[in-house]
Each structure stands twice: as C-alpha cells, then as structure tokens.
Write a protein that holds these residues in place. Structure first.
Motif, PDB file in Angstrom:
ATOM      1  N   TYR A  31       2.088  -6.657   3.059  1.00  0.00           N
ATOM      2  CA  TYR A  31       3.383  -6.072   2.739  1.00  0.00           C
ATOM      3  C   TYR A  31       3.199  -4.748   1.993  1.00  0.00           C
ATOM      4  CZ  TYR A  31       5.061 -10.809   3.541  1.00  0.00           C
ATOM      5  OH  TYR A  31       5.339 -12.034   4.097  1.00  0.00           O
ATOM      6  N   ILE A  32       4.030  -3.778   2.328  1.00  0.00           N
ATOM      7  CA  ILE A  32       4.138  -2.533   1.586  1.00  0.00           C
ATOM      8  C   ILE A  32       5.534  -2.530   0.980  1.00  0.00           C
ATOM      9  CG2 ILE A  32       4.142  -0.013   1.720  1.00  0.00           C
ATOM     10  CD1 ILE A  32       2.535  -0.335   4.365  1.00  0.00           C
ATOM     11  N   LEU A  33       5.626  -2.374  -0.336  1.00  0.00           N
ATOM     12  CA  LEU A  33       6.916  -2.379  -1.023  1.00  0.00           C
ATOM     13  C   LEU A  33       7.194  -1.010  -1.631  1.00  0.00           C
ATOM     14  CD1 LEU A  33       5.331  -5.292  -1.908  1.00  0.00           C
ATOM     15  CD2 LEU A  33       7.680  -5.727  -2.521  1.00  0.00           C
ATOM     16  N   LEU A  34       8.331  -0.449  -1.289  1.00  0.00           N
ATOM     17  CA  LEU A  34       8.759   0.814  -1.864  1.00  0.00           C
ATOM     18  C   LEU A  34      10.123   0.615  -2.512  1.00  0.00           C
ATOM     19  CD1 LEU A  34       7.984   3.226   1.101  1.00  0.00           C
ATOM     20  CD2 LEU A  34       6.663   2.938  -0.972  1.00  0.00           C
ATOM     21  N   LYS A  76      -5.451   3.286  -7.032  1.00  0.00           N
ATOM     22  CA  LYS A  76      -4.928   1.985  -7.451  1.00  0.00           C
ATOM     23  C   LYS A  76      -4.772   2.018  -8.958  1.00  0.00           C
ATOM     24  CE  LYS A  76      -7.046  -0.590  -3.697  1.00  0.00           C
ATOM     25  NZ  LYS A  76      -8.016  -1.630  -3.325  1.00  0.00           N
ATOM     26  N   ILE A  77      -3.523   1.949  -9.415  1.00  0.00           N
ATOM     27  CA  ILE A  77      -3.282   2.020 -10.854  1.00  0.00           C
ATOM     28  C   ILE A  77      -3.174   0.645 -11.493  1.00  0.00           C
ATOM     29  CG2 ILE A  77      -2.286   4.334 -10.788  1.00  0.00           C
ATOM     30  CD1 ILE A  77       0.487   3.068 -10.964  1.00  0.00           C
ATOM     31  N   LYS A  78      -2.914  -0.394 -10.697  1.00  0.00           N
ATOM     32  CA  LYS A  78      -2.889  -1.778 -11.177  1.00  0.00           C
ATOM     33  C   LYS A  78      -3.325  -2.665 -10.026  1.00  0.00           C
ATOM     34  CE  LYS A  78       0.855  -1.314 -14.470  1.00  0.00           C
ATOM     35  NZ  LYS A  78       2.121  -1.815 -14.956  1.00  0.00           N
ATOM     36  N   GLU A  79      -4.114  -3.692 -10.329  1.00  0.00           N
ATOM     37  CA  GLU A  79      -4.527  -4.647  -9.308  1.00  0.00           C
ATOM     38  C   GLU A  79      -4.355  -6.062  -9.848  1.00  0.00           C
ATOM     39  OE1 GLU A  79      -8.085  -3.899  -6.808  1.00  0.00           O
ATOM     40  OE2 GLU A  79      -8.481  -2.328  -8.287  1.00  0.00           O
ATOM     41  N   TYR A  80      -3.935  -6.970  -8.961  1.00  0.00           N
ATOM     42  CA  TYR A  80      -3.763  -8.369  -9.321  1.00  0.00           C
ATOM     43  C   TYR A  80      -4.152  -9.238  -8.140  1.00  0.00           C
ATOM     44  CZ  TYR A  80      -1.002  -6.477 -13.114  1.00  0.00           C
ATOM     45  OH  TYR A  80      -0.595  -5.769 -14.207  1.00  0.00           O
ATOM     46  N   SER A  81      -4.679 -10.415  -8.453  1.00  0.00           N
ATOM     47  CA  SER A  81      -4.929 -11.387  -7.393  1.00  0.00           C
ATOM     48  C   SER A  81      -4.935 -12.777  -8.013  1.00  0.00           C
ATOM     49  CB  SER A  81      -6.258 -11.109  -6.686  1.00  0.00           C
ATOM     50  OG  SER A  81      -7.336 -11.223  -7.582  1.00  0.00           O
ATOM     51  N   GLY A  82      -4.644 -13.769  -7.184  1.00  0.00           N
ATOM     52  CA  GLY A  82      -4.645 -15.141  -7.652  1.00  0.00           C
ATOM     53  C   GLY A  82      -3.751 -16.018  -6.800  1.00  0.00           C
ATOM     54  N   HIS A 127       3.109  11.412  -0.505  1.00  0.00           N
ATOM     55  CA  HIS A 127       4.199  11.149  -1.458  1.00  0.00           C
ATOM     56  C   HIS A 127       3.590  10.762  -2.816  1.00  0.00           C
ATOM     57  CE1 HIS A 127       6.972  11.189   1.914  1.00  0.00           C
ATOM     58  NE2 HIS A 127       6.136  10.393   2.551  1.00  0.00           N
ATOM     59  N   PRO A 128       2.939  11.711  -3.505  1.00  0.00           N
ATOM     60  CA  PRO A 128       2.201  11.380  -4.728  1.00  0.00           C
ATOM     61  C   PRO A 128       3.058  10.883  -5.881  1.00  0.00           C
ATOM     62  CG  PRO A 128       2.347  13.759  -4.456  1.00  0.00           C
ATOM     63  CD  PRO A 128       2.901  13.140  -3.202  1.00  0.00           C
ATOM     64  N   TYR A 129       4.348  11.094  -5.816  1.00  0.00           N
ATOM     65  CA  TYR A 129       5.268  10.660  -6.871  1.00  0.00           C
ATOM     66  C   TYR A 129       5.659   9.189  -6.742  1.00  0.00           C
ATOM     67  CZ  TYR A 129       8.250  11.514  -2.887  1.00  0.00           C
ATOM     68  OH  TYR A 129       8.776  11.498  -1.620  1.00  0.00           O
ATOM     69  N   LEU A 130       5.368   8.563  -5.594  1.00  0.00           N
ATOM     70  CA  LEU A 130       5.771   7.181  -5.344  1.00  0.00           C
ATOM     71  C   LEU A 130       4.778   6.170  -5.895  1.00  0.00           C
ATOM     72  CD1 LEU A 130       6.939   7.019  -1.610  1.00  0.00           C
ATOM     73  CD2 LEU A 130       8.337   6.759  -3.647  1.00  0.00           C
ATOM     74  N   ASP A 131       5.299   5.134  -6.507  1.00  0.00           N
ATOM     75  CA  ASP A 131       4.511   3.941  -6.800  1.00  0.00           C
ATOM     76  C   ASP A 131       4.722   3.011  -5.611  1.00  0.00           C
ATOM     77  OD1 ASP A 131       3.923   5.061  -9.217  1.00  0.00           O
ATOM     78  OD2 ASP A 131       4.907   3.526 -10.426  1.00  0.00           O
ATOM     79  N   ILE A 132       3.648   2.633  -4.950  1.00  0.00           N
ATOM     80  CA  ILE A 132       3.719   1.818  -3.745  1.00  0.00           C
ATOM     81  C   ILE A 132       3.084   0.465  -4.047  1.00  0.00           C
ATOM     82  CG2 ILE A 132       3.008   1.624  -1.333  1.00  0.00           C
ATOM     83  CD1 ILE A 132       2.677   4.756  -1.423  1.00  0.00           C
ATOM     84  N   GLY A 133       3.847  -0.593  -3.867  1.00  0.00           N
ATOM     85  CA  GLY A 133       3.305  -1.936  -4.035  1.00  0.00           C
ATOM     86  C   GLY A 133       2.703  -2.418  -2.723  1.00  0.00           C
ATOM     87  N   TYR A 139      -2.738 -14.458  -3.306  1.00  0.00           N
ATOM     88  CA  TYR A 139      -2.135 -13.129  -3.277  1.00  0.00           C
ATOM     89  C   TYR A 139      -3.124 -12.118  -3.836  1.00  0.00           C
ATOM     90  CZ  TYR A 139       2.163 -15.790  -2.791  1.00  0.00           C
ATOM     91  OH  TYR A 139       3.132 -16.658  -2.361  1.00  0.00           O
ATOM     92  N   ASP A 140      -3.245 -11.009  -3.153  1.00  0.00           N
ATOM     93  CA  ASP A 140      -4.087  -9.915  -3.595  1.00  0.00           C
ATOM     94  C   ASP A 140      -3.217  -8.672  -3.491  1.00  0.00           C
ATOM     95  OD1 ASP A 140      -6.267  -8.355  -4.285  1.00  0.00           O
ATOM     96  OD2 ASP A 140      -6.993  -8.205  -2.223  1.00  0.00           O
ATOM     97  N   GLY A 141      -3.017  -7.984  -4.601  1.00  0.00           N
ATOM     98  CA  GLY A 141      -2.113  -6.849  -4.546  1.00  0.00           C
ATOM     99  C   GLY A 141      -2.483  -5.750  -5.508  1.00  0.00           C
ATOM    100  N   TYR A 142      -1.853  -4.613  -5.289  1.00  0.00           N
ATOM    101  CA  TYR A 142      -2.090  -3.474  -6.162  1.00  0.00           C
ATOM    102  C   TYR A 142      -0.920  -2.508  -6.072  1.00  0.00           C
ATOM    103  CZ  TYR A 142      -3.863  -1.532  -1.738  1.00  0.00           C
ATOM    104  OH  TYR A 142      -3.999  -1.139  -0.433  1.00  0.00           O
ATOM    105  N   ILE A 143      -0.872  -1.610  -7.059  1.00  0.00           N
ATOM    106  CA  ILE A 143       0.075  -0.508  -7.059  1.00  0.00           C
ATOM    107  C   ILE A 143      -0.731   0.745  -6.747  1.00  0.00           C
ATOM    108  CG2 ILE A 143       1.735   0.845  -8.405  1.00  0.00           C
ATOM    109  CD1 ILE A 143       2.640  -2.028  -7.987  1.00  0.00           C
ATOM    110  N   LEU A 144      -0.286   1.463  -5.741  1.00  0.00           N
ATOM    111  CA  LEU A 144      -0.967   2.675  -5.298  1.00  0.00           C
ATOM    112  C   LEU A 144      -0.107   3.886  -5.666  1.00  0.00           C
ATOM    113  CD1 LEU A 144      -3.485   3.474  -3.567  1.00  0.00           C
ATOM    114  CD2 LEU A 144      -1.973   3.422  -1.583  1.00  0.00           C
TER     115      LEU A 144
END
Length: 143
Positions: free
Chosen positions: A5-8, A104-110, A75-81, A94-99
C-alpha cells in the motif's frame, strides 16, 4: 495474502491530485480514496500474490521501490506512507515506512497492529484498530 500500500494524505479533499500519476507509475495498482476519522487518504494498493502469478506484471513487482523513490523525488514535500502486509486476519506481519524526498524517515515492522505508527505519523490521535484496508475483503471488493 501479500499486499503493498502507498498512502498519501490529501489536503483540502483534493481527491484527484495524484491519481493519474500513480496510475501511470503503478499500472497494476488500484487507486482509491479512503476517509479515516478526520483525514482523507489516497491509497494505491496491489495484491502481490496475484501479480507474481501474472508473467506480464511480474516486472512491476520488482520495479516498485525504484518507482516509489522517483515519485518521492518528484514530490519532495510529501510524506508518503508505505506498508507491506503478509498474512491473513490476525496473523499478519506489517513492514512499513514513511518516505520523504527518497529517504525513509521512519520505519516500523511487526505483527498485529504494527501499521499504527505509520498512520499515527499522519494522525497522531489515531489508534488504527478499525482500519480495514488490510483485509482480503477490501482487496477483493476494490478490484
């Protein structure tokens, strides 16, 4: 089930801001708008299992990260999940990050609700337990 999934987050309900661009970059993804609590998201998602069974689409799976970086640079101004899900029902990983601007400015998994920190990045008050986009029913209904 394996899906990505890509979340905007959308501002001012500009639902069509990135639809055409995402559809062109990721032709095998479905693009939908989702209202979740006080936020509206544009979500591009794909069922990876289905793509890997399609010879014509297999290349798309392997170019996914490169295309995400391209979109982020454009789109460098966008935070993309970005969230990748493997499993069914309560047995999901789940493995995810904010781009942002290709980084990658934040990463999470579990397991279980490990996607919640990604959603909280956009909506800090959200608990995320009622988000149903990570279900087989959602994937099948939206195809």
């Amino acid at each position: 089930m394996e899906a990505s999934y890509i979340l905007l987050p959308l501002v001012d309900y500009n639902e069509n801001a990135f639809n055409a661009e995402l559809s062109e970059l990721f032709p095998f993804c479905r693009v939908v708008n989702i209202d979740y609590h006080t936020q509206r998201f544009l979500i591009a998602f794909k069922d990876i299992e289905a793509l890997l069974n399609d010879e014509n689409a297999e290349k798309e799976v392997y170019e996914y990260d490169t295309k995400l970086e391209y979109f982020s640079r454009k789109h460098p101004y966008l935070d993309i999940g970005v969230i990748h899900v493997v499993g069914e029902d309560k047995n999901c990983f789940y493995d995810g990050y904010i781009l942002k601007n290709r980084k990658k400015i934040k990463e999470y998994s579990g397991m279980h609700d490990a996607y919640v920190p990604i959603i909280k990045h956009f909506m800090p008050e959200c608990r995320g337990v009622d988000l149903n986009i990570f279900t087989r029913e959602f994937l099948n209904k939206s195809i």
